[in-house]
Design a protein around this motif. Structure first.
Motif, PDB file in Angstrom:
ATOM      1  N   ALA A  25      43.782  21.668  10.527  1.00 53.48           N
ATOM      2  CA  ALA A  25      42.815  20.703  11.034  1.00 53.48           C
ATOM      3  C   ALA A  25      42.728  20.913  12.540  1.00 53.48           C
ATOM      4  CB  ALA A  25      43.278  19.283  10.708  1.00 53.48           C
TER       5      ALA A  25
ATOM      6  N   GLU B 143      43.273  15.390   2.636  1.00 52.99           N
ATOM      7  CA  GLU B 143      43.797  15.214   3.986  1.00 52.99           C
ATOM      8  C   GLU B 143      45.076  14.398   4.008  1.00 52.99           C
ATOM      9  OE1 GLU B 143      39.957  14.323   6.422  1.00 52.99           O
ATOM     10  OE2 GLU B 143      41.162  15.923   7.276  1.00 52.99           O
TER      11      GLU B 143
ATOM     12  N   THR C 133      40.672  16.282  11.628  1.00 54.15           N
ATOM     13  CA  THR C 133      40.205  16.435  10.257  1.00 54.15           C
ATOM     14  C   THR C 133      39.931  17.899   9.960  1.00 54.15           C
ATOM     15  OG1 THR C 133      38.513  15.772   8.637  1.00 54.15           O
ATOM     16  CG2 THR C 133      37.786  16.043  10.908  1.00 54.15           C
TER      17      THR C 133
ATOM     18  N   ARG D 236      43.286   7.813   5.486  1.00 48.74           N
ATOM     19  CA  ARG D 236      42.139   8.569   4.993  1.00 48.74           C
ATOM     20  C   ARG D 236      41.379   7.795   3.922  1.00 48.74           C
ATOM     21  NH1 ARG D 236      41.755  12.257   8.943  1.00 48.74           N
ATOM     22  NH2 ARG D 236      43.707  13.348   9.272  1.00 48.74           N
TER      23      ARG D 236
END
Length: 952
Positions: free
Chosen positions: A590, A232, A920, A257
């Protein structure tokens, strides 16, 4: 070779189990008998007809797993009625076309070694072992057929999609902004590519199926397993090479993250890392590889002031586990450097926030600190003679010494440095005579004899980017320049690796208006003092602040800052001067506030608030192969939207309504996963535009009721018949009051709608609607749960289950952990117990397993629901008992995600991560404890309400 006939079993599936952690499959459900197809195989390569038969056998298995809702009138149709022969031939031919495109267009033919690696990956990472076992048995367990019919389609789709996007063949850079799909491109080149494919069955003689590892089975009770996903973080993250995998961890992309992923170039695939025991989220930290573990340390955390961290952890990729480091003796820092000596990690330099706060990096640090994993202890290094404190410097390890050079010390830019000998715990300065000009954010590599410095940012107006460098020889403590002939353009925030004979420089940003980004680079040979430019053909998009590793044969680039798709990378081979893209086997965006349905064989995602996207792209997740496939965009509903809803009919996903900005919609689409095609829902006589309505499937029609409109809430609805693509208005007589964010379920004869937010506040009212008679019956309010919205509703088979939600508004509302069970036969409500119930929450996911409800995630904090949750619980309505779900290996905290029940496990995906505004693209599969019924009717759960009514 003698002629052999491989029987493709498409129906009767046998249980298979063996004791111990190496068991291949814990169980395999038995499905209704169907046709068994056979393909004659004479020992040669499969021709197109045989591939079509293989495809038919696999589709039979998937179709047997496909849910046919119990409310649907009539029996489930045979596969032939919903999957035309032309579509089977298209799919088989597509695999051949993609294989030939990889070979003839991109010069990357798929090898038997890649197919073996893909089969091993599938068996290692599968999240649906029972479905995978059925697919394998359908191909008779033949290695050749498994490679060609199971592994090849997923592998070539992943590789070709990545090559297609990376090479610009999609036309995304066209002036008219009308990119084409991979399938449209294939159709254009069908004649050129051809449908011939030469393969070697003999390569699979004696092949033995790899064993599944226990962690990949995904069927151990009360446990979590992650879905496949890319890392991510795309800036401020760390990257190491283990010898077989690249590990990317931490960083920043729309929120710091604490997640990471491992990239395997052999299969061009990503595997999520465990977050159990992982360091807290951070950027600008360091990571080193010890030979067995990755050590992460320091950096900047999530706090809004004084963000520096003095914590870290060791990650073991074999065990997929983290071990915390003890507290350091020198203190927290960021923008430091770290090297591995063979027995210790040495960190040096960096900065911390000064007295003014606001995370301003005002205090530069020196002070080496040494961490020894063997003793799990820190030892401060000598400060006598060390270089002046700084950031933006670089360090290399020579085998005996750490060399530090360059960097920033406040407003000063340095061309000084030092050499640290850990065996003597002593420093000595590097020479300044003939040293490169002062600079920071440069690169440095160790050639085996010299440190090579290049590029960076120097003193002067706008800190001009530099295009020169130097070679430092510690044996003579002397410098010599790097040639400028054919050198790359001046730049900083670029990358550099040592290949064993050359320094490879790539990317970064240069001088000029807006500091342009580069996708150019160069290879520098210190023996000849010569530069050779790297090709830009198929190179990743231009970027800065990315990371690279050297694998022994390739340089892998990942992440970085650039205006296009942030999740991308590339593999550069200096021998052939060529680039390969890294896999994009991930949902394309995401997202949060999207919809998801479970078909019985895969999860379909569509819409929502999508990060870095101008459209409502969809994706399909196959847990059997732990892989993602892009959903066709052709004909999909226009406009990105959230607040929409979706149902599964048995053959199609129907999405409808929603809003984009302040515009609400009454458009929708029907997606057929069998043919990968969309059809628009009619707008003639459709209900008025709305978002956050309730949708249920009656077995033949979709019922829409309520929702948020321009006038805030509505008490209208409609019935949509997909067979005729027509709408009919629902009666308003006796209907519930206008409400948005309400819930709805189907009882097998009537729809129940309940709760929501009305014009005067929250509602505790509802109605039962009979589409056969178009009559409403009120739901009793006696003993009903308190008024609420943002709750979830499930049909248990006999009662409506309401739980959670909010009474009031986000700025001052009450997050509820209460609920109730409504029996439409008697009109009675029964409260759910508070004992052991999860904390009150909204924007959570809930599913019905056939025996229990599972609630997970959501949020309960702040005016904008700032803090997500990573907890959940299982509720048994028969005993009125709650039991907490496992937290080990659970996905990171989130809300506005989706949850679907996949027959034996719950899949959650996406959502709003820990900090508000941070989306996410990760997920997880939760397997409840044993004892929950496994559905053996071929319909999996047989219930569509559990996933269709997860409200955002």
């Amino acid at each position: 070779m003698s002629t052999r006939t491989v029987i493709l079993f498409a129906s009767i599936l046998l249980c298979s189990a063996s004791p111990g952690p190496a068991v291949d499959f814990l169980f395999a459900p038995v499905y209704p008998p169907g046709r068994a197809a056979a393909v004659s195989w004479a020992g040669g390569a499969l021709d197109l007809e045989a591939r079509v038969e293989c495809q038919r056998a696999l589709e039979e298995v998937r179709f047997n797993h496909r849910i046919w809702p119990s409310a649907n009138p009539g029996p489930k149709p045979p596969l032939a009625d919903v999957l035309p022969e032309s579509e089977l031939r298209r799919r088989a031919g597509r695999t051949v076309l993609l294989s030939n495109a990889l070979d003839r267009v991109w010069q990357r033919p798929v090898s038997d070694a890649q197919l073996r690696a893909e089969l091993a990956r599938i068996r290692r990472d599968t999240k649906a072992p029972e479905l995978l076992g059925d697919l394998e048995r359908a191909l008779g367990g033949s290695g050749y057929l498994l490679a060609e019919c199971l592994a090849r389609p997923s592998l070539v789709d992943r590789l070709a999609r990545t090559h297609f996007l990376a090479s610009g063949e999609d036309g995304s850079d066209l002036a008219d902004g009308s990119p084409r799909s991979l399938d449209a491109w294939l159709a254009e080149r069908r004649t050129e590519l051809g449908l011939d494919l030469v393969t070697d069955p003999g390569a699979w003689e004696g092949w033995t199926a790899p064993r599944s590892r226990a962690s990949g089975l995904g069927a151990v009770g009360d446990s979590w397993a992650p879905t496949a996903a890319l890392p991510e973080g795309v800036s401020g993250f760390s990257l190491v090479w283990t010898g077989t995998e690249m590990i990317a961890w931490g960083g920043d992309w729309n929120g710091k993250r604490d997640t990471g992923s491992r990239y395997d170039p052999a299969t061009d695939s990503w595997t999520m890392m465990s977050v159990v025991g992982a360091p807290s989220p951070r950027i600008d930290h360091t990571a080193v590889w010890t030979g067995t573990e990755m050590i992460v340390w320091g950096g900047c955390g999530q706090v809004s002031n004084f963000c520096e961290l003095g914590s870290g952890a060791r990650y073991d990729p074999l065990a997929d586990s983290w071990t915390a480091l003890p507290a350091s003796s020198v203190g927290a820092r960021r923008f430091h450097t770290a090297i591995w000596t063979g027995s210790e990690m040495i960190v040096w330099g960096g900065c911390r926030t000064g007295s003014f706060g606001n995370n301003a990096c005002e205090i530069s640090l020196g002070a080496a600190e040494r961490y020894a994993p063997a003793s799990n202890s820190w030892t401060p290094g000598s400060t006598v003679g060390e270089p002046s404190p700084r950031i933006g410097h670089k360090t290399v390890w020579t085998g005996t010494e750490m060399i530090v050079w360059g960097g920033f010390a406040g407003s000063n830019i340095l061309n000084s440095g030092g050499r640290y000998d850990p065996s003597a715990d002593s420093w000595s300065p590097t020479a300044t005579a003939s040293a490169p000009s002062p600079r920071g954010e440069h690169t440095a590599v160790w050639s085996g004899a010299k440190m090579i410095v290049w590029g960076g940012r120097g003193p002067g107006v706008d800190n001009p980017r530099l295009g020169d460098g130097g070679r430092y020889d510690p044996a003579t403590n002397s410098w010599e320049p790097v040639s400028l002939t054919d050198a790359p353009a001046a730049r900083h925030l670029h990358s550099a690796v040592w290949s064993g004979s050359e320094m490879i420089v790539w990317g970064g940003s240069g001088n000029g208006p807006a500091f342009p980004l580069f996708q150019t680079g160069g290879r520098y040979d210190p023996q000849t003092d010569d530069w050779t430019p790297t090709t830009t053909t198929n190179a990743p998009p231009a970027r800065e602040d990315h990371r690279v590793v050297w694998t022994g044969a390739e340089m892998i680039v990942w992440g970085g800052l650039f205006p296009l798709q942030p999740k991308s990378g590339g593999r550069y081979d200096p021998v052939t001067d060529s680039w390969l893209p890294t896999s994009l086997d991930d949902p394309r965006r995401a997202r949060q506030n999207h919809v998801a349905v479970w078909t019985g064989a895969e999860m379909l995602l569509w819409g929502g608030d999508i990060l870095n996207s101008g459209g409502g792209d969809g994706d399909r997740y196959d847990p059997a192969t732990d892989s993602w496939t892009a959903m066709s965009d052709t004909g999909q509903p226009s406009d990105r939207r959230h607040g929409l809803a979706a149902i599964w009919t048995g053959t199609e996903m129907i999405v409808w309504g929603g809003q984009y900005g302040t515009v609400v919609m009454n458009t929708g689409g029907r997606y057929n996963p069998t043919t990968d095609s969309w059809q628009a829902t009619s707008t003639i006589d459709a209900p008025t535009p709305r978002a956050y309505a309730a949708l249920v499937w009656s077995g033949s029609r979709m019922i829409v009721w309520g929702g948020s409109t321009d006038a805030f809430a509505t008490a209208t609805g409609g019935l949509y018949d997909p067979a005729t693509n027509t709408w009919t208005a629902t009666s308003l007589a006796g209907a519930p009051p206008a409400g948005a964010y309400l819930s709805g379920v189907w009882t097998d004869s009537r729809a129940i709608f309940w709760g929501g937010l009305g014009a005067s506040g929250d509602l505790d009212t509802g109605g039962l609607y009979d589409p056969a008679t178009d009559i409403w019956t009120p739901v009793s309010t006696t003993g009903a749960p308190s008024p609420r919205h943002f709750h979830t509703a499930l049909w248990t088979g006999s009662r409506l289950l309401i739980w959670g939600g909010m009474e009031g508004f986000l700025s001052g509302g009450t997050y509820l952990s209460t609920g109730g069970l409504y029996d439409p036969a008697t009109g009675d409500w029964t409260s759910t117990t508070l004992v052991g119930a999860p904390s009150g929450r909204i924007w959570h996911a809930s599913v019905w397993t056939g025996q229990e409800a599972i609630v997970w995630g959501g949020c309960r904090d702040g005016s904008s629901c700032d803090t997500g949750l990573s907890t959940g619980a299982r509720y048994d309505p028969q005993s009125d008992v709650w039991a907490a779900t496992a937290t080990l290996f659970a996905p990171s905290a989130r809300s506005s995600h989706t949850g679907v029940w996949a027959g034996t496990r719950m899949i959650v995906w996406g959502g709003l991560a820990e900090s508000y505004g941070s989306f996410t693209s990760t997920g997880g599969l939760y397997t409840p404890p044993s004892g929950i019924a496994i559905f053996l009717d071929g319909f999996e759960s047989g219930d569509t309400t559990s996933w269709s009514l997860v409200l955002p």
